[in-house]
Write a protein that holds these residues in place. Structure first.
Motif, PDB file in Angstrom:
ATOM      1  N   VAL A 171      37.882   2.622  21.482  1.00 23.11           N
ATOM      2  CA  VAL A 171      37.148   2.924  22.679  1.00 23.11           C
ATOM      3  C   VAL A 171      35.866   2.182  22.452  1.00 23.11           C
ATOM      4  CG1 VAL A 171      38.169   5.119  23.362  1.00 23.11           C
ATOM      5  CG2 VAL A 171      36.116   5.027  21.673  1.00 23.11           C
ATOM      6  N   GLY A 172      35.688   1.200  21.378  1.00 28.13           N
ATOM      7  CA  GLY A 172      34.530   0.450  21.223  1.00 28.13           C
ATOM      8  C   GLY A 172      34.759  -0.931  21.873  1.00 28.13           C
ATOM      9  N   ALA A 173      34.146  -1.895  21.324  1.00 27.91           N
ATOM     10  CA  ALA A 173      34.379  -3.356  21.634  1.00 27.91           C
ATOM     11  C   ALA A 173      35.770  -3.813  21.337  1.00 27.91           C
ATOM     12  CB  ALA A 173      33.611  -4.243  20.490  1.00 27.91           C
ATOM     13  N   ALA A 174      36.321  -4.916  22.203  1.00 26.23           N
ATOM     14  CA  ALA A 174      37.966  -5.355  22.231  1.00 26.23           C
ATOM     15  C   ALA A 174      38.145  -5.561  21.028  1.00 26.23           C
ATOM     16  CB  ALA A 174      37.830  -6.089  23.405  1.00 26.23           C
ATOM     17  N   LYS A 175      37.286  -6.630  20.368  1.00 26.97           N
ATOM     18  CA  LYS A 175      37.546  -7.259  19.148  1.00 26.97           C
ATOM     19  C   LYS A 175      36.631  -6.356  17.943  1.00 26.97           C
ATOM     20  CE  LYS A 175      39.270 -11.756  20.914  1.00 26.97           C
ATOM     21  NZ  LYS A 175      38.840 -13.026  20.775  1.00 26.97           N
ATOM     22  N   SER A 176      37.343  -5.599  17.069  1.00 29.00           N
ATOM     23  CA  SER A 176      36.544  -5.027  16.045  1.00 29.00           C
ATOM     24  C   SER A 176      37.531  -4.738  14.882  1.00 29.00           C
ATOM     25  CB  SER A 176      36.315  -3.795  16.720  1.00 29.00           C
ATOM     26  OG  SER A 176      37.175  -2.866  17.241  1.00 29.00           O
ATOM     27  N   GLY A 177      37.029  -4.453  13.842  1.00 29.40           N
ATOM     28  CA  GLY A 177      37.825  -4.213  12.589  1.00 29.40           C
ATOM     29  C   GLY A 177      36.965  -3.010  11.877  1.00 29.40           C
ATOM     30  N   TYR A 178      38.041  -2.172  11.210  1.00 28.33           N
ATOM     31  CA  TYR A 178      37.381  -1.277  10.354  1.00 28.33           C
ATOM     32  C   TYR A 178      37.939  -1.208   8.730  1.00 28.33           C
ATOM     33  CZ  TYR A 178      35.948   0.750  14.721  1.00 28.33           C
ATOM     34  OH  TYR A 178      35.066   1.040  15.850  1.00 28.33           O
ATOM     35  N   LYS A 179      37.319  -0.516   8.179  1.00 24.20           N
ATOM     36  CA  LYS A 179      37.665  -0.416   6.678  1.00 24.20           C
ATOM     37  C   LYS A 179      37.799   0.909   6.040  1.00 24.20           C
ATOM     38  CE  LYS A 179      37.386  -2.548   2.088  1.00 24.20           C
ATOM     39  NZ  LYS A 179      36.838  -3.491   1.147  1.00 24.20           N
ATOM     40  N   CYS A 180      38.432   1.488   5.463  1.00 22.87           N
ATOM     41  CA  CYS A 180      38.565   2.772   4.921  1.00 22.87           C
ATOM     42  C   CYS A 180      37.683   3.184   3.920  1.00 22.87           C
ATOM     43  CB  CYS A 180      39.997   3.527   4.796  1.00 22.87           C
ATOM     44  SG  CYS A 180      40.806   3.000   3.412  1.00 22.87           S
ATOM     45  N   GLU A 181      37.099   4.315   3.818  1.00 20.87           N
ATOM     46  CA  GLU A 181      36.298   4.895   2.514  1.00 20.87           C
ATOM     47  C   GLU A 181      36.797   6.178   2.592  1.00 20.87           C
ATOM     48  OE1 GLU A 181      32.268   2.260   3.053  1.00 20.87           O
ATOM     49  OE2 GLU A 181      32.269   4.383   3.238  1.00 20.87           O
ATOM     50  N   ILE A 182      36.713   6.692   1.166  1.00 15.62           N
ATOM     51  CA  ILE A 182      37.150   8.139   0.918  1.00 15.62           C
ATOM     52  C   ILE A 182      35.886   8.617   0.078  1.00 15.62           C
ATOM     53  CG2 ILE A 182      38.281   9.927  -0.263  1.00 15.62           C
ATOM     54  CD1 ILE A 182      39.914   8.490   1.862  1.00 15.62           C
ATOM     55  N   LEU A 183      35.147   9.691   0.595  1.00 15.76           N
ATOM     56  CA  LEU A 183      33.880  10.265   0.016  1.00 15.76           C
ATOM     57  C   LEU A 183      34.134  11.698  -0.529  1.00 15.76           C
ATOM     58  CD1 LEU A 183      31.511   8.988   2.857  1.00 15.76           C
ATOM     59  CD2 LEU A 183      32.263   7.843   0.716  1.00 15.76           C
ATOM     60  N   GLY A 184      33.558  11.853  -1.555  1.00  9.36           N
ATOM     61  CA  GLY A 184      33.321  13.484  -2.113  1.00  9.36           C
ATOM     62  C   GLY A 184      34.513  14.013  -3.017  1.00  9.36           C
ATOM     63  N   LEU A 185      35.774  13.603  -2.672  1.00 11.83           N
ATOM     64  CA  LEU A 185      36.657  14.335  -3.299  1.00 11.83           C
ATOM     65  C   LEU A 185      36.579  13.724  -4.802  1.00 11.83           C
ATOM     66  CD1 LEU A 185      39.609  13.365  -0.779  1.00 11.83           C
ATOM     67  CD2 LEU A 185      38.739  15.755  -1.247  1.00 11.83           C
ATOM     68  N   GLN A 186      36.773  15.160  -5.594  1.00 15.50           N
ATOM     69  CA  GLN A 186      36.967  14.864  -7.073  1.00 15.50           C
ATOM     70  C   GLN A 186      38.181  15.308  -7.555  1.00 15.50           C
ATOM     71  OE1 GLN A 186      33.865  17.223  -8.596  1.00 15.50           O
ATOM     72  NE2 GLN A 186      31.954  15.919  -7.404  1.00 15.50           N
ATOM     73  N   GLY A 187      39.184  16.083  -6.854  1.00 15.03           N
ATOM     74  CA  GLY A 187      40.082  16.654  -7.637  1.00 15.03           C
ATOM     75  C   GLY A 187      41.495  16.024  -6.892  1.00 15.03           C
ATOM     76  N   VAL A 188      41.238  14.965  -6.091  1.00 13.99           N
ATOM     77  CA  VAL A 188      42.372  14.608  -5.265  1.00 13.99           C
ATOM     78  C   VAL A 188      42.265  12.780  -5.158  1.00 13.99           C
ATOM     79  CG1 VAL A 188      43.669  14.316  -2.902  1.00 13.99           C
ATOM     80  CG2 VAL A 188      42.232  16.440  -3.530  1.00 13.99           C
ATOM     81  N   ASP A 189      43.393  12.258  -5.516  1.00 13.04           N
ATOM     82  CA  ASP A 189      43.618  10.915  -5.262  1.00 13.04           C
ATOM     83  C   ASP A 189      44.069  10.560  -3.724  1.00 13.04           C
ATOM     84  OD1 ASP A 189      42.363   9.994  -7.847  1.00 13.04           O
ATOM     85  OD2 ASP A 189      44.614  10.573  -8.545  1.00 13.04           O
ATOM     86  N   VAL A 190      43.414   9.635  -3.068  1.00 14.10           N
ATOM     87  CA  VAL A 190      43.920   9.604  -1.719  1.00 14.10           C
ATOM     88  C   VAL A 190      44.023   8.009  -1.547  1.00 14.10           C
ATOM     89  CG1 VAL A 190      43.114   9.600   0.794  1.00 14.10           C
ATOM     90  CG2 VAL A 190      42.279  11.241  -0.850  1.00 14.10           C
ATOM     91  N   LYS A 191      45.285   7.805  -0.599  1.00 13.23           N
ATOM     92  CA  LYS A 191      45.707   6.398  -0.450  1.00 13.23           C
ATOM     93  C   LYS A 191      45.733   6.307   0.950  1.00 13.23           C
ATOM     94  CE  LYS A 191      49.232   2.877  -1.241  1.00 13.23           C
ATOM     95  NZ  LYS A 191      50.138   2.300  -2.106  1.00 13.23           N
ATOM     96  N   VAL A 192      44.845   5.479   1.680  1.00  9.36           N
ATOM     97  CA  VAL A 192      45.253   5.254   3.214  1.00  9.36           C
ATOM     98  C   VAL A 192      45.882   3.777   3.259  1.00  9.36           C
ATOM     99  CG1 VAL A 192      43.803   4.908   5.162  1.00  9.36           C
ATOM    100  CG2 VAL A 192      42.864   6.338   3.490  1.00  9.36           C
ATOM    101  N   THR A 193      46.981   3.924   4.347  1.00 11.53           N
ATOM    102  CA  THR A 193      47.886   2.607   4.439  1.00 11.53           C
ATOM    103  C   THR A 193      47.850   2.538   5.873  1.00 11.53           C
ATOM    104  OG1 THR A 193      49.016   3.034   2.460  1.00 11.53           O
ATOM    105  CG2 THR A 193      50.025   1.548   3.824  1.00 11.53           C
ATOM    106  N   PRO A 194      47.586   1.421   6.523  1.00 11.54           N
ATOM    107  CA  PRO A 194      46.658   0.389   5.843  1.00 11.54           C
ATOM    108  C   PRO A 194      45.213   0.875   5.746  1.00 11.54           C
ATOM    109  CG  PRO A 194      46.995  -0.252   8.055  1.00 11.54           C
ATOM    110  CD  PRO A 194      48.044   1.253   7.830  1.00 11.54           C
TER     111      PRO A 194
END
Length: 568
Positions: free
Chosen positions: A484-507
């Protein structure tokens, strides 16, 4: 942003022969918070001065009586009021009430709210005032925005000073006892009535500062009157140990201030010294408190008993010492044209979010209720004014079951970048997954087996995650974000704060070429073997050059086949 939306705001108006009249003030206060016009020179007994205005002062306000003058809110009346509001064409429903946690097909507010969102009506409700107890919140349905209460950066202060010690400043009243006076605690060797200063006939309090316990035996102003009648010069009130709410400023009959239960214990120990003395110094309205916002003590907490896979509350809004309109003058001045009161509760935070939702609806008329909710949640602030993590009123870092996504930030919510959208049929698949009597909620024929797949709670396209993990069972969930932002835009994921969990975001990197384009991604959670705490919390953030789209993650760990739900 201009706003021409309609709201349902108040809950307790009782009609008279000539005009509606709010019998207890609650409805006036909540409705003016949502949509009150700007009023200059607003104050409460000369304090918290300024211009008062609702969140959406240009909104049209519709008020529906669903409670009696005694505060009895029958479920049938509430449901009828919600249905009437939807039929009248409101855009936002604001309900500062709740009944606790029940399966949604047995919860009239959840049923009424589902009917509302099917018509595109946004619904916001109070989380409840049963905090800080665990799993104490109401209104946990995912189609409702569930609002907790936070403090503002303003207080009315006084400081209690002892001859050998100074307590923490507290919310107070509007006069001082400027010199050190003898200090006495009638309950030290007396009855419960003496401890709360109800009966001081056997105690010499003349000219003294009197320490009184506040255990809800009778009102704080009445306690002060009892002290004054016995000749006392000032009063210090000790908070109830079971629920240390922030007291609201009152016009006491003598100098008075409040202290915490812990500080009260210190003062009682000090009284054993010789000779104990104290004074009260009134500071008035204090602004810019750096540790605000804090989660109110009374604000109900999660996890969500009705649906543990949905993280609740969703958001925090101002709910402590809120100045808003009142139907009558608190000081009995009938010539006052503009009357205001300062009160606290999630009843006060809920209409803040209702007004903000109305503004967002006006600015983005094509957004669904779920999109508005996502915009509010994913742009929330997670830090205090000083830059630290949000705490509770005891200055302990608050967890996600207290804060939800964080403190509402209306300006950021107007431009969230991405939203997690949902349609009514998505909730039906979720209800099928819960095994509910779905027809009782959606009010039409539904065949889960024939027409709907069963969606797991945590699989719902919600702007947060609430999951349970075992040591040998990684779990994967999908989400879909809409640009709902600019027509052409890109984002990259970040995981913050978790210490006891491994997280994989795809893509982990996503791109858009047009507005309203959707992208689906998966998130896999795996428990780290050496992590021994019963729970973990963190955030998934999508970051672009100009947006941070943040979703809270609450993880509970299952041990030996049993689910542990608790704080670290």
């Amino acid at each position: 942003m201009s706003c021409n939306n309609k709201l349902i705001g108040a809950r307790n108006f009782v009609p008279t022969a000539s005009q509606p009249f709010d019998d207890n003030g609650h409805g006036t206060h909540t409705s003016s918070t949502a949509a009150g016009a700007s009023v200059r020179g607003a104050s409460f007994y000369g304090q918290v001065n300024g211009t008062a205005a609702g969140m959406a002062p240009r909104a049209h306000l519709a008020v529906y009586k669903v409670c009696s003058a005694t505060g009895d809110c029958k479920e049938s009346d509430v449901l009828a009021g919600m249905d009437a509001a939807v039929a009248d064409g409101v855009d936002v429903l604001s309900l500062s009430l709740g009944y606790g946690s029940f399966p949604f097909h047995q919860d009239s507010i959840a049923v009424g709210a589902f009917g509302a969102i099917q018509k595109g009506v946004f619904v916001t409700c109070s989380a409840g005032n049963n905090g800080p107890s665990f799993s104490s919140l109401s209104n946990g349905a995912p189609w409702i925005l569930t609002v907790g209460a936070s403090t503002v950066d303003r207080s009315v202060r006084a400081t209690v000073t002892l001859a050998n010690n100074k307590t923490k400043p507290k919310n107070s009243v509007f006069s001082s006892s400027p010199t050190l006076l003898p200090l006495v605690y009638p309950g030290i060797n007396g009855s419960a009535a003496s401890a709360v200063c109800r009966n001081l006939s056997k105690h010499d309090v003349k000219g003294k500062v009197v320490l009184c316990d506040n255990y809800d035996y009778f009102g704080v102003v009445e306690q002060g009157q009892a002290v004054k009648d016995a000749g006392g010069a000032a009063m210090i009130l000790v908070s109830n140990p079971s629920k240390e709410d922030v007291p609201e400023p009152e016009l006491h009959v003598l100098p008075a201030s409040y202290i915490s239960f812990a500080d009260g214990e210190l003062v009682k120990s000090y009284i054993n010294s010789s000779p104990p003395t104290a004074k009260i110094t009134f500071q008035g309205t204090v602004l810019g408190l750096p540790y605000a916002p804090q989660v109110a003590v009374f604000s109900s907490r999660g996890p969500n008993s009705a649906s543990p896979g949905i993280l609740k509350p969703d958001i925090l809004g101002p709910g402590v010492l809120v100045l808003a309109a009142w139907p009558t003058s608190k000081d009995g001045n009938n010539k006052t044209k503009s009357t205001f009161n300062v009160i606290s509760g999630t009843s006060m935070s809920c209409p803040h979010l209702a007004g903000i939702a109305a503004l967002l609806k006006s600015s983005h008329p094509d957004w669904s209720p779920a999109a508005i909710k996502s915009a509010i949640m994913t742009t929330a602030d997670r830090t205090s004014l000083a830059g630290g993590r949000i705490t509770d009123q005891h200055f302990v870092e608050a967890d996600l079951f207290a804060t939800g996504s964080g403190q509402v930030n209306p300006n950021k919510a107007n431009d969230p970048g991405l939203v997690y959208d949902l349609q009514p049929d998505d909730y039906i698949s979720y209800l099928c997954g819960l095994g509910y009597n779905v027809e009782a909620i959606v009010q039409r024929k539904v065949s889960c087996e024939k027409n709907y797949s069963s969606t797991a709670e945590a699989e719902l396209n919600y702007p947060s995650f609430s999951i349970t993990l075992s040591s040998d069972n990684p779990q994967s969930y999908t989400r879909t974000v809409t640009n709902v932002g600019a027509a052409k835009s890109g984002y990259k994921c970040e995981i913050l704060g978790l210490q006891g969990v491994d997280v994989k975001v795809t893509p982990c990197e996503i791109g858009f070429t047009e507005v309203n384009q959707k992208v689906r991604f998966s998130v896999m959670f795996r428990r780290r073997g050496k992590y021994s705490r019963p729970s973990d919390q963190g955030y998934l953030r999508w970051v672009s050059s100009d947006h941070n789209v943040t979703s809270p993650i609450a993880v509970k760990f299952a041990i030996e086949g049993h689910q542990i739900i608790g704080k670290d």
